[in-house]
Structure formats: C-alpha cells, structure tokens
Design an enzyme around this catalytic site. Structure first.
Site, PDB file in Angstrom:
ATOM      1  CB  THR A  35      -0.869  -0.028   1.278  1.00 20.56           C
ATOM      2  OG1 THR A  35      -1.876  -1.000   1.108  1.00 20.56           O
ATOM      3  CG2 THR A  35      -1.508   1.319   1.595  1.00 20.56           C
ATOM      4  NE  ARG A  71     -10.738  -4.877   3.873  1.00 23.61           N
ATOM      5  CZ  ARG A  71      -9.597  -4.212   3.890  1.00 23.61           C
ATOM      6  NH1 ARG A  71      -9.181  -3.571   2.813  1.00 23.61           N
ATOM      7  NH2 ARG A  71      -8.849  -4.187   4.965  1.00 23.61           N
ATOM      8  CB  VAL A  72     -14.514  -0.091   2.148  1.00 19.54           C
ATOM      9  CG1 VAL A  72     -13.777   1.238   2.239  1.00 19.54           C
ATOM     10  CG2 VAL A  72     -15.385  -0.128   0.889  1.00 19.54           C
ATOM     11  N   GLY A  73     -11.376  -0.791   3.150  1.00 22.68           N
ATOM     12  CA  GLY A  73     -10.423  -0.711   4.261  1.00 22.68           C
ATOM     13  C   GLY A  73     -10.198   0.713   4.741  1.00 22.68           C
ATOM     14  CG  ASP A  74      -6.541   1.456   6.714  1.00 23.43           C
ATOM     15  OD1 ASP A  74      -6.541   0.337   6.167  1.00 23.43           O
ATOM     16  OD2 ASP A  74      -5.531   2.180   6.778  1.00 23.43           O
ATOM     17  CB  THR A 110       0.465   0.876   5.368  1.00 21.30           C
ATOM     18  OG1 THR A 110       0.534  -0.446   4.808  1.00 21.30           O
ATOM     19  CG2 THR A 110       1.739   1.135   6.141  1.00 21.30           C
ATOM     20  N   GLY A 111      -1.409  -1.315   6.714  1.00 19.92           N
ATOM     21  CA  GLY A 111      -1.501  -2.514   7.546  1.00 19.92           C
ATOM     22  C   GLY A 111      -2.906  -3.079   7.541  1.00 19.92           C
ATOM     23  N   GLY A 136      -6.384  -3.275   7.676  1.00 17.71           N
ATOM     24  CA  GLY A 136      -7.343  -2.178   7.623  1.00 17.71           C
ATOM     25  C   GLY A 136      -8.406  -2.263   8.701  1.00 17.71           C
TER      26      GLY A 136
HETATM   27  N1  ASP Z   1      -4.549  -0.844   4.949  1.00 17.16           N
HETATM   28  C1  ASP Z   1      -4.803  -1.471   3.695  1.00 17.16           C
HETATM   29  C2  ASP Z   1      -6.194  -2.070   3.721  1.00 17.16           C
HETATM   30  O1  ASP Z   1      -6.561  -2.626   4.731  1.00 17.16           O
HETATM   31  C3  ASP Z   1      -3.826  -2.552   3.332  1.00 17.16           C
HETATM   32  C4  ASP Z   1      -2.362  -2.242   3.597  1.00 17.16           C
HETATM   33  O2  ASP Z   1      -2.021  -1.158   4.039  1.00 17.16           O
HETATM   34  O3  ASP Z   1      -1.524  -3.099   3.325  1.00 17.16           O
HETATM   35  O4  ASP Z   1      -6.867  -2.049   2.739  1.00 17.16           O
END
Ligand code: ASP
Length: 294
Positions: A163, A191-194, A214-215, A217
């Site tokens: 990301t 699905r929607v992430g952070d 990042t990480g 979500g």
């Molecule tokens: N945070 C991102 C998500 O959950 C993924 C990532 O940062 O690797 O969509």
C-alpha cells in the site's frame, strides 16, 4: 494558510507495511526515491502540500511493485478494487473513493472528490460515474492486474505488499496526506479498508501534522489510527514517539499489525511499524537526494 513565517518544506512516503522483507529491495528503493523526488519537486517550486502528496502517490500507483493502482492485489473473485483518500490540513478538506475498478490513479479521483466540496467518500459505480463527469480517465481493469499479482494469487500468497502513502508540509505551513491501496489480498468484493476512510488511514490538520497508515485495515479502522496518532503528537510533541505509541495501539487494541508515517507542522518526521518492513523515504531542502529508511 495557517502559518505566519515560511516553513521548510518536507515530504515523506511509505510503501506499505506488508512489503516482503528481502525480495526486490533495490526495485523498492528506486520506486520510493522516484516518488518522493516527484513530490519534493512540487514543494521546492513553491507548490502545495496537496499537489505534492498527490504527485508522490501517483508515481507509486503507476509502479507495478506496489499494491496501489497498477499492481493492486486481487479480491477473492480475482478482480481489483482500490481505495484511496487525500486530505489538506488547513480547512480539513478531504476526499476519498472506495472499491473503484477502472481507475489507474485512484488518488486523483479522491482529489476530485475533495475539490467538488459536496461529498467526502464515493464508492463503486457511483465513484466511476463521478470520474466520467470530472474527466478522470477510466481504464481497462485488466491493465491494472500484473502477472506477479496473478501468480501470488495462484500461489495463495497471503502477504499484502505495498500500500502507498505520503505526507507533506509546504512553505505556507499547510500539511496534507494521501493513501492509496488495492486493499488486503483475497478480500471479499465490496470490502472497504482504512485507506478510504478519513481519520483511520489518512488525516491532516495543519495545527498538528499529517499521517498516512498501512496494515490491517480492519484493525486500523477499529482504533481510528491516523487521527489518534495526531492526538498522541499533541500530547507528547514528539513525532517519533507519537508514531510508536499509535502503532502499539494498533497492535494492542486494534488487534492487527501495520505502520504509519507522520510529519508534524514543523516538518519533523516520525514513523513506526510492527511488521518486518515498511519502506520509508523522505526529502527536504537539507537533502540533495531522497533519504531512505530501509
Ligand atoms: N490498509 C490497507 C487495507 O486494509 C492494506 C495495507 O495497508 O496493506 O486495505
């Protein structure tokens, strides 16, 4: 504009907390360097932090090694659905898109949402229709799927690489942040992430600083990580410490892993991650070339 005196501009970028710790480091380094150099060129010409973070994230979206734009990971259906957000810290103006499929640079579509001033977050078909009205080009979604991601998917490789995000401070004292992603590997369609959520994956407030996360979500959303990192900064006035405490919160209360970059209103840099590698690069007038922290 928030500042009385001119500030020393700075930009920081990350390439995701899920990057493989050893694979293709040189390629990652070159990609990160090119990205911060593009953002810093905007700042050193007197440009806005918002333009700088958009420029940096666009370079990373175009780079197939990162999980954003071209090179995004695949959903459980084998499709791509991307999330992005962008924010400027003077008036808390922000824009975001989620689950977009046919956009090569989702950060630019998020920027158009910000500029429209009407909504903050557009998703799916509505976001695609908005892209057509504001002239953001649509692309064939197949052109965003790289061979590497297809193979990773076939090999059931669960690591989610790269990301991308950027934070910047411009000469006027304005901060901005942007984040863009294909999301988590094998996620359910829809699905929607952070990374699409202001406050969770991205936040900017020119009185405090700017953050891109990042990480995992879901964990990041649980603890509203980006905004919480700025709360820690307000308490401790130490960007490195604020980043570290925020990542501890992600792990302990969010029950996930990841990282973030932070730039405070004075241009001081902080970052932290709980995963083996999070590529970080930054640049300011003190540096002749981008600095790398990996
Ligand atoms: N945070 C991102 C998500 O959950 C993924 C990532 O940062 O690797 O969509």
């Amino acid at each position: 504009m928030s500042a009385v005196a001119a500030r020393v501009p700075a930009i920081v970028a990350h390439g995701g907390a899920g990057a493989h710790p050893t694979e293709g480091r040189d390629e990652l380094r070159r990609g990160m360097q090119a990205a911060v150099a593009a953002g810093f060129a905007v700042l050193s010409a007197g440009g806005r932090a918002l333009d700088a973070v958009e420029a940096t994230v666009r370079v990373l979206e175009d780079h197939p090694r990162f999980n954003a734009g071209r090179g995004s990971v695949l959903t459980s259906d084998g499709t791509i659905e991307m999330d992005a957000s962008i924010m400027e810290g003077d008036r808390l103006e922000c824009g975001a898109v989620a689950s977009v499929r046919c956009i090569a640079n989702p950060v630019t579509l998020a920027r158009r949402v910000l500029e429209s001033g009407r909504h903050v977050l557009l998703v799916g078909e509505g976001a695609q229709a908005f892209a057509r009205t504001v002239g953001v080009p649509e692309c064939d979604p197949a052109s965003l799927i790289t061979e590497a991601q297809r193979k990773r998917s076939e090999a059931l490789h669960r690591a989610t690489p790269g990301t991308v995000g950027a934070v910047a401070l411009d000469r006027h004292g304005t901060v901005a942040a942007a984040t863009s992603t294909g999301g988590m590997w094998g996620k359910l369609p829809g699905r929607v992430g952070d990374s699409a959520l202001i406050g969770a994956g991205t936040y900017a407030d020119s009185t405090l600083g700017a953050v891109s996360c990042t990480g995992d979500g879901e964990a990041t959303i649980r603890v509203v990580l980006a905004r919480r990192a700025l709360d820690y900064l307000k308490e401790a006035d130490d960007p490195g410490y604020a980043a570290k405490v925020a990542v501890d919160l992600l792990v302990d209360e969010g029950r996930g892993g990841g990282g973030l970059i932070l730039l405070d209103w004075r241009g001081r840099v902080g970052w932290s991650h709980s995963t083996p590698l999070m590529p970080v690069a930054w640049m300011s007038p003190a540096h002749e070339a981008p600095e790398l922290a990996f």
